[in-house]
Design a protein around this motif. Structure first.
Motif, PDB file in Angstrom:
ATOM      1  N   CYS A  25       1.374   3.442   9.696  1.00 22.54           N
ATOM      2  CA  CYS A  25       1.270   2.482  10.717  1.00 22.54           C
ATOM      3  C   CYS A  25       2.306   1.910  11.156  1.00 22.54           C
ATOM      4  N   SER A  75      -1.821  12.438   7.583  1.00 19.39           N
ATOM      5  CA  SER A  75      -1.910  11.385   8.070  1.00 19.39           C
ATOM      6  C   SER A  75      -2.718  11.349   9.317  1.00 19.39           C
ATOM      7  N   GLY A  92      -3.983  10.078   4.240  1.00 12.98           N
ATOM      8  CA  GLY A  92      -3.996   8.594   4.164  1.00 12.98           C
ATOM      9  C   GLY A  92      -3.778   8.440   5.915  1.00 12.98           C
ATOM     10  N   MET A 120      -8.868  -0.362   7.868  1.00 18.21           N
ATOM     11  CA  MET A 120      -7.843  -0.923   6.952  1.00 18.21           C
ATOM     12  C   MET A 120      -6.617  -1.301   7.872  1.00 18.21           C
ATOM     13  N   ALA A 121      -6.284  -0.563   8.821  1.00 21.52           N
ATOM     14  CA  ALA A 121      -5.063  -0.889   9.534  1.00 21.52           C
ATOM     15  C   ALA A 121      -5.519  -2.477  10.274  1.00 21.52           C
ATOM     16  N   ASN A 134     -13.409   3.018   2.262  1.00 26.49           N
ATOM     17  CA  ASN A 134     -12.871   2.266   3.585  1.00 26.49           C
ATOM     18  C   ASN A 134     -12.449   3.605   4.481  1.00 26.49           C
ATOM     19  N   THR A 156       0.817  -1.110  -0.040  1.00 21.07           N
ATOM     20  CA  THR A 156       0.072   0.163   0.128  1.00 21.07           C
ATOM     21  C   THR A 156       0.906   1.127   0.123  1.00 21.07           C
ATOM     22  N   ARG A 216      -3.342   4.059   0.837  1.00 19.03           N
ATOM     23  CA  ARG A 216      -4.140   4.225   2.028  1.00 19.03           C
ATOM     24  C   ARG A 216      -4.573   5.670   2.033  1.00 19.03           C
ATOM     25  N   ARG A 217      -4.838   6.429   0.962  1.00 18.53           N
ATOM     26  CA  ARG A 217      -5.452   7.739   0.996  1.00 18.53           C
ATOM     27  C   ARG A 217      -7.106   7.768   0.755  1.00 18.53           C
ATOM     28  N   ALA A 238      -9.529   4.282   7.895  1.00 19.80           N
ATOM     29  CA  ALA A 238      -8.049   4.114   8.136  1.00 19.80           C
ATOM     30  C   ALA A 238      -8.384   3.060   9.214  1.00 19.80           C
TER      31      ALA A 238
END
Length: 188
Positions: A184, A142, A181, A113-114, A108, A59, A88-89, A110
């Motif tokens: 992580c 972020s 985004g 997704m994480a 989605n 990603t 992931r944005r 954040a």
């Protein structure tokens, strides 16, 4: 198609290890005093977490070692891409925020997704630690972990670096932007 077994093939694992080793050797300022061989041994012993690192890589996160926890013997990886990872944005903060949108929903959130990747969003303190290792998010921002009291009121926090300073801002958790985004981290 997404790998639902959360395990890489031997070829995928070796390819990822090669990428991580190259990045590790190129960015020694991020992990002074650490050597690659023990990191690789730890990665090879944790296939599910290696899969998570691959998700971070796929990603656009460019994960790298940024620390070592002496108490647990675990290595700490953060996303070290210069800008918030492209894959992931355009996501809102969490599932509750996604569900609250009536129209123009992002694909989605954040937090979801994480969790699907087996990793966690950076906290404000971790984000500031990352910024000590370089200049990140000069053009993007972020999402970061938001305290429950702020989230309960509908807000969420995000960060970036502008004017050679790290800023923490707030926004409605349901908002999303092409330039925002999330970053992580994972311990292995």
């Amino acid at each position: 198609m997404k790998n639902t077994k959360k395990k890489l093939s031997p070829e995928q694992g070796q390819a990822l290890l090669n990428v991580l080793k190259t990045r590790f050797e190129k960015n020694t300022q991020r992990h002074k005093g650490l050597s690659w061989d023990p990191v690789q041994a730890r990665l090879e012993a944790n296939p599910a977490k290696l899969w998570s690192l691959d998700e971070m890589e796929l990603t656009g996160g460019e994960p790298d070692v940024v620390g070592y926890d002496k108490s647990t013997g675990e290595y700490i990886f953060y996303d070290c891409a210069t800008e918030s990872p492209k894959g992931r944005r355009s996501v809102c903060y969490d599932h509750e925020a996604l569900a609250s949108r009536k129209e123009h929903k992002p694909e989605n959130s954040a937090v979801e997704m994480a969790a699907d990747m087996g990793v966690e969003l950076l906290s404000e303190a971790q984000y500031r630690e990352l910024q000590q290792l370089g200049n990140f998010d000069l053009k993007t921002s972020s999402w970061i972990i938001t305290p429950p009291a702020i989230r309960k009121l509908g807000g969420a926090l995000f960060s970036d670096r502008r004017y050679d300073h790290v800023f923490v801002y707030h926004n409605g958790a349901e908002s999303y932007y092409a330039a925002r985004g999330f970053r992580c981290w994972i311990k292995i």
